[in-house]
Scaffold this motif. Structure first.
Motif, PDB file in Angstrom:
ATOM      1  N   ASP A  62      86.385 106.774  68.320  1.00 53.51           N
ATOM      2  CA  ASP A  62      86.846 107.246  69.634  1.00 53.51           C
ATOM      3  C   ASP A  62      86.464 108.702  69.885  1.00 53.51           C
ATOM      4  OD1 ASP A  62      88.028 104.725  69.713  1.00 53.51           O
ATOM      5  OD2 ASP A  62      90.004 105.479  69.127  1.00 53.51           O
ATOM      6  N   PHE A  63      85.933 108.978  71.079  1.00 51.97           N
ATOM      7  CA  PHE A  63      85.490 110.345  71.382  1.00 51.97           C
ATOM      8  C   PHE A  63      85.660 110.664  72.860  1.00 51.97           C
ATOM      9  CE2 PHE A  63      81.536 109.442  73.624  1.00 51.97           C
ATOM     10  CZ  PHE A  63      81.213 108.162  73.177  1.00 51.97           C
ATOM     11  N   CYS A  64      85.614 111.968  73.152  1.00 57.95           N
ATOM     12  CA  CYS A  64      85.658 112.470  74.519  1.00 57.95           C
ATOM     13  C   CYS A  64      84.390 113.245  74.822  1.00 57.95           C
ATOM     14  CB  CYS A  64      86.794 113.475  74.700  1.00 57.95           C
ATOM     15  SG  CYS A  64      88.404 112.779  74.524  1.00 57.95           S
ATOM     16  N   ALA A 115      82.696 115.913  72.427  1.00 54.73           N
ATOM     17  CA  ALA A 115      81.356 116.396  72.787  1.00 54.73           C
ATOM     18  C   ALA A 115      81.504 117.395  73.919  1.00 54.73           C
ATOM     19  CB  ALA A 115      80.468 115.233  73.223  1.00 54.73           C
ATOM     20  N   LEU A 116      80.994 118.610  73.714  1.00 47.80           N
ATOM     21  CA  LEU A 116      81.131 119.681  74.700  1.00 47.80           C
ATOM     22  C   LEU A 116      79.807 119.906  75.425  1.00 47.80           C
ATOM     23  CD1 LEU A 116      83.201 122.225  72.582  1.00 47.80           C
ATOM     24  CD2 LEU A 116      84.051 120.749  74.420  1.00 47.80           C
ATOM     25  N   PHE A 157      85.564 112.609  80.311  1.00 49.71           N
ATOM     26  CA  PHE A 157      85.931 111.221  80.014  1.00 49.71           C
ATOM     27  C   PHE A 157      86.040 110.986  78.504  1.00 49.71           C
ATOM     28  CE2 PHE A 157      81.881 109.590  78.437  1.00 49.71           C
ATOM     29  CZ  PHE A 157      80.963 110.480  78.972  1.00 49.71           C
ATOM     30  N   CYS A 158      86.697 109.871  78.163  1.00 45.90           N
ATOM     31  CA  CYS A 158      86.807 109.417  76.779  1.00 45.90           C
ATOM     32  C   CYS A 158      86.179 108.047  76.634  1.00 45.90           C
ATOM     33  CB  CYS A 158      88.269 109.239  76.380  1.00 45.90           C
ATOM     34  SG  CYS A 158      89.195 110.743  76.337  1.00 45.90           S
ATOM     35  N   ALA A 159      85.759 107.733  75.437  1.00 40.54           N
ATOM     36  CA  ALA A 159      85.347 106.370  75.091  1.00 40.54           C
ATOM     37  C   ALA A 159      86.191 105.926  73.907  1.00 40.54           C
ATOM     38  CB  ALA A 159      83.868 106.334  74.729  1.00 40.54           C
ATOM     39  N   MET A 160      86.834 104.779  74.053  1.00 41.17           N
ATOM     40  CA  MET A 160      87.718 104.255  73.011  1.00 41.17           C
ATOM     41  C   MET A 160      87.414 102.793  72.757  1.00 41.17           C
ATOM     42  SD  MET A 160      91.538 105.502  74.084  1.00 41.17           S
ATOM     43  CE  MET A 160      92.203 104.370  72.838  1.00 41.17           C
ATOM     44  N   SER A 161      87.495 102.388  71.504  1.00 42.94           N
ATOM     45  CA  SER A 161      87.485 100.961  71.203  1.00 42.94           C
ATOM     46  C   SER A 161      88.913 100.459  71.251  1.00 42.94           C
ATOM     47  CB  SER A 161      86.902 100.699  69.821  1.00 42.94           C
ATOM     48  OG  SER A 161      87.133  99.348  69.459  1.00 42.94           O
TER      49      SER A 161
END
Lengths: 254, 254
Positions: free
Chosen positions: A131-133, A162-163, B132-136
């Protein structure tokens, strides 16, 4: 013939990261709009007009392209990386919403591209494997308080971050302050990746840790990835280390 | 010749989203490894071995490919979308860290691809135009409590949220529960985009709102994007609506 505006992601670097869909869309356009340095990456084509603009006039550029398309032309807007990530697709949509009804009738096509975070992550290993932003660190378009609130939320919940837009000539202190803020939540040894101009001739990727990150150099062409407490560095003899975030997370990781 | 493992992102769909870098890497490999349906998207090539595996054996697949590369071969692993986003690059790095020293000496190359969230966002307009975020949403690899904590953090801080792996046969309730959880933080009218099999023949993109999102159909091939309170829907006569998140955010937006 009805007008069309195609917003094209050029990817991070050279033609090797340009999709066939993007290549064909560039070839079909009667006119190209875009920030000068991105347009410079597109080969000249006879009969295709080019309208280069500076990097602070996204709204004007979007309006010009929409007006041109509304006249019945096949117009393309180019964007580095992916046009939907901190780039021109949102600016164009904003102008369509605020503009004349005719702009809603246009064919609008967005052609995705490899965004900077994906290119930098690929060079480093797999730091975005969990999971990341993605956040823009520019406080030109939002207040700094909100940026700090989001840094707190993302780091506190265990997201990799991530910036985008970490530094510019008029924003010299924001990145250092972001690292200080993130240090409230994250261990000193948290991996940090600096990826500059990935996919281009002057590419440079640096791996460091959060406690030393403020010493690393960043500029407008840099994307920074700050790991989560789960992110790991694998040293390799005679090779760059690998940085990755495991797919498995335990209950206590945020 | 020293061994090499290249992890290749095929992008979301057909050849039109496959980068030249990925195409060349596929051509150069002596052997291909991957989940069967992804391998099926790569044309057969004489003399190139293919090792298809099921979708629950990422660790075994990574080990097989690493062993093969360590024997001196040029091996490629294929992944849908981008290999660094909830995919094989992290699994391979994990096996390298846990495996024999020889695996660290291999050339490891990750070739990025257009990830599902970028492809779906492009079809809808620009929903990922701001932070934004990405999540599983899979709780196979992390506890559900942690997923809810992250949903709370992301929605509470004003991030748009891209949900990977929203549903599977063994995980039927998670997406509905995620929508219910997000409804604690977000207005009923928050835009939600369902993008299924984007770039493929059976592509389907649906735009709805959070209060009606649980009624929409999703499966393993679907990516879901939940907007922030800033995300907007532009209705268009005779055309699909545009969904976008403005680049500008005010102080009160999270």
């Amino acid at each position: 013939m009805s007008g069309r505006l195609t917003i094209i992601g050029l990817g991070p670097g050279d033609d090797r990261t340009l999709t066939p869909e993007a290549r064909d869309a560039l070839a079909e356009a009667e006119a190209l709009y875009g920030y000068g340095p991105y347009l410079d990456r597109v080969p000249q084509r006879e009969g295709q007009a080019r309208h280069a603009t500076g990097n602070r006039v996204e709204g004007d550029r979007a309006q010009d392209a929409l007006r041109h398309a509304a006249s019945g032309a096949q117009v393309a807007m180019v964007s580095g990386g992916d046009p939907g990530v901190f780039a021109m697709a949102s600016a164009v949509c904003g102008e369509i919403e605020a503009g004349p009804e005719a702009w809603r009738a246009l064919d609008l096509v967005v052609v995705p591209g490899i965004s900077a975070m994906l290119a930098v992550a690929a060079r480093a290993g797999a730091p975005l494997g969990h999971d990341f932003c993605a956040m823009s660190l520019s406080d030109n378009l939002k207040p700094w308080d909100l940026i700090e609130k989001r840094l707190d939320a993302a780091a506190g919940a265990g997201f990799v971050i991530a910036l985008y837009n970490p530094v510019s000539k008029t924003r010299p202190w924001q990145l250092g302050q972001a690292f200080a803020r993130l240090s409230r939540h994250l261990p000193a040894a948290t991996p940090v990746v600096f990826g500059r101009a990935v996919g281009r001739a002057d590419e440079a990727v640096t791996v460091t840790t959060l406690d030393k990150a403020a010493e690393a150099k960043a500029d407008m062409a840099t994307l920074v990835i700050v790991g989560s407490p789960e992110t790991r560095i694998i040293p390799r003899e005679g090779k760059a280390p690998l940085v990755y975030t495991p797919r498995v997370a335990a209950a206590g990781t945020a």
